[in-house]
Design an enzyme around this catalytic site. Structure first.
Site, short mmCIF file in Angstrom:
data_model
loop_
_atom_site.label_atom_id
_atom_site.label_comp_id
_atom_site.label_asym_id
_atom_site.label_seq_id
_atom_site.Cartn_x
_atom_site.Cartn_y
_atom_site.Cartn_z
N ARG A 64 -13.63 70.99 -93.75
CA ARG A 64 -12.82 71.41 -94.89
C ARG A 64 -13.38 72.72 -95.45
O ARG A 64 -14.39 73.21 -95.01
CB ARG A 64 -12.83 70.33 -95.99
CG ARG A 64 -14.21 69.75 -96.24
CD ARG A 64 -14.38 69.18 -97.62
NE ARG A 64 -14.30 70.19 -98.64
CZ ARG A 64 -15.30 71.03 -98.92
NH1 ARG A 64 -16.44 70.99 -98.25
NH2 ARG A 64 -15.16 71.92 -99.87
N ARG A 98 -3.18 71.33 -92.76
CA ARG A 98 -3.35 71.41 -94.21
C ARG A 98 -2.60 72.65 -94.69
O ARG A 98 -3.10 73.77 -94.55
CB ARG A 98 -4.83 71.47 -94.61
CG ARG A 98 -5.61 70.22 -94.23
CD ARG A 98 -6.88 70.07 -95.03
NE ARG A 98 -6.61 69.74 -96.41
CZ ARG A 98 -7.53 69.84 -97.39
NH1 ARG A 98 -8.74 70.27 -97.12
NH2 ARG A 98 -7.21 69.53 -98.64
N GLN A 212 -16.21 66.04 -103.88
CA GLN A 212 -16.84 67.09 -103.08
C GLN A 212 -17.99 67.75 -103.82
O GLN A 212 -18.94 68.23 -103.20
CB GLN A 212 -15.80 68.16 -102.68
CG GLN A 212 -14.75 67.66 -101.71
CD GLN A 212 -13.48 67.25 -102.42
OE1 GLN A 212 -13.50 66.79 -103.56
NE2 GLN A 212 -12.36 67.40 -101.74
N ASP A 253 -8.33 78.45 -101.94
CA ASP A 253 -7.70 78.10 -100.67
C ASP A 253 -6.53 79.02 -100.35
O ASP A 253 -6.14 79.14 -99.19
CB ASP A 253 -7.23 76.65 -100.70
CG ASP A 253 -8.40 75.69 -100.60
OD1 ASP A 253 -8.69 75.24 -99.48
OD2 ASP A 253 -9.03 75.42 -101.63
N ASN A 263 -6.65 76.41 -105.78
CA ASN A 263 -7.98 75.87 -105.46
C ASN A 263 -7.97 74.37 -105.74
O ASN A 263 -6.97 73.82 -106.21
CB ASN A 263 -9.05 76.58 -106.30
CG ASN A 263 -10.46 76.27 -105.79
OD1 ASN A 263 -10.76 76.46 -104.62
ND2 ASN A 263 -11.32 75.78 -106.67
#
Length: 382
Positions: A64, A98, A212, A253, A263
């Site tokens: 990721r 994704r 995370q 992202d 994000n």
């Protein structure tokens, strides 16, 4: 399809973590990933022998983070080519794994284009596979170099905004070596501050629902010897109110043409808090994360994750790849509906600066972002 093996916990652990690597054992090339769903309980690697395994690893978050997804996507195309699978089919599956993270599609396209060009020039399948692999390796190297330059630019910006050092930085999600070919994006800036004695405290948001921050950023901070403190996401407001945050550093992202930033969900509330408390809100991301083809934040496709990530808690040591709902401990009544967007979008007016490897964009405008991208493209062409 995929083999897993755990590292011995007794070996010396370097600060920089190898999150991804290409290997060529006698039985054929493989892509090796550090399974991030198993951290921090175990350091376990996934060995991907084809793109379908990598797609599942991406969807399950075993691999990721925007920059690393781009690298993984490129290697996935190279793996499909080297193993004799349909490259276009693999590329399509990888790019769609994704949708919010633009780097993934960028990396896939780069390796796919190299493969197509080699074939168009009369190369055979082996030469085309080699070209795809060379493109993936080049992207990997470029990301590592970009990480170092972002750290330099970001630290200079912190020193300009907050003279005298003693920075107390709040971060969200995970943005270090686990998401990069180098030492990361936002975390790399904090790490540079730590190494130069200018970081007083790294505040680490847990980053619910998949933690995370707690599982990965705290893991990286501990390995790096940084002074850090973990907090629940909903404690950030009290931290701002107490005057304990000097700056917010996050990754991205996707950054749209107008400077909107997608994000990890929870980033937008931090931007609102930062604005109210007059704290700089800084986004650190490579130019590959800037998507000039997406006009604004409303045009971003925000990934919706499975509801069981909210209604259940899964221990990190439980393998995530291939598992579905029911593998965790229920924390809500059976049948509870869950709203679980993977990301939120922060408008440009709430962003103090965007730090890229090409420099700092501040104020954040469409024109300034376009110039940074053009500068990067000129450098690549040269």
């Amino acid at each position: 399809m995929a083999d897993q093996y755990a590292h011995s916990g007794d070996d010396k652990r370097p600060t920089e973590i190898s999150a991804i690597r290409w290997e060529e054992p006698p039985e054929g090339p493989v892509l090796v990933l550090l399974d991030q769903t198993r951290l921090p309980a175990e350091e376990v690697e996934l060995v991907c022998t084809d793109a379908s395994v990598l797609v599942e690893a991406i969807r399950s978050l075993a691999v990721r983070g925007a920059p690393l997804l781009g690298i993984a996507g490129a290697y996935g195309v190279a793996l499909a080519a080297a193993r004799g699978f349909d490259v276009d089919e693999a590329a399509s599956a990888l790019a769609g794994a994704r949708p919010t993270a633009v780097n993934l599609a960028v990396g896939v396209r780069r390796a796919q284009s190299a493969h197509e060009t080699a074939l168009a020039k009369g190369g055979d399948v082996r030469q085309a596979a080699a070209a795809a692999l060379a493109a993936a390796r080049q992207l990997h190297r470029e990301d590592a170099e970009a990480s170092g330059r972002m750290a330099e630019h970001g630290l200079a910006l912190l020193d300009e905004l907050l003279p005298g050092g003693g920075h107390r930085v709040l971060t969200h999600c995970n943005t270090g070596s686990l998401v990069s070919g180098g030492e990361g994006t936002a975390f790399a800036v904090a790490l540079a501050a730590h190494r130069t004695g200018r970081l007083r405290r790294l505040w680490v948001d847990e980053t619910r629902p998949l933690l995370q921050g707690a599982r990965l950023t705290a893991y990286e901070a501990a390995r790096s010897g940084m002074a850090y403190t973990l907090l629940t996401d909903n404690a950030a407001g009290s931290l701002f109110a107490a005057g304990e945050v000097d700056a917010v550093l996050i990754g991205a992202d996707r950054i749209t043409a107008d400077g909107s930033v997608a994000n990890k969900v929870g980033s937008y509330p931090l931007a609102v808090l930062a604005r109210y408390h007059h704290v700089p809100f800084i986004v650190v991301a490579p130019v590959t994360t800037v998507d000039l083809d997406t006009a604004d934040g409303a045009s971003i496709e925000v990934e919706q994750r499975p509801g069981h990530e909210v209604t259940e808690v899964t221990a990190p040591q439980v393998p995530a790849v291939g598992t579905e709902a029911g593998g965790g401990i229920p924390v809500a009544p059976l049948g509870t509906q869950a709203y679980n967007p993977a990301f939120d979008v922060t408008p440009a007016e709430l962003v103090t600066a965007i730090v890229t490897e090409e420099g700092v964009v501040s104020p954040v405008t469409a024109e300034a972002l376009a110039e940074v991208c053009a500068r990067s493209h000129r450098g690549t062409a040269g």
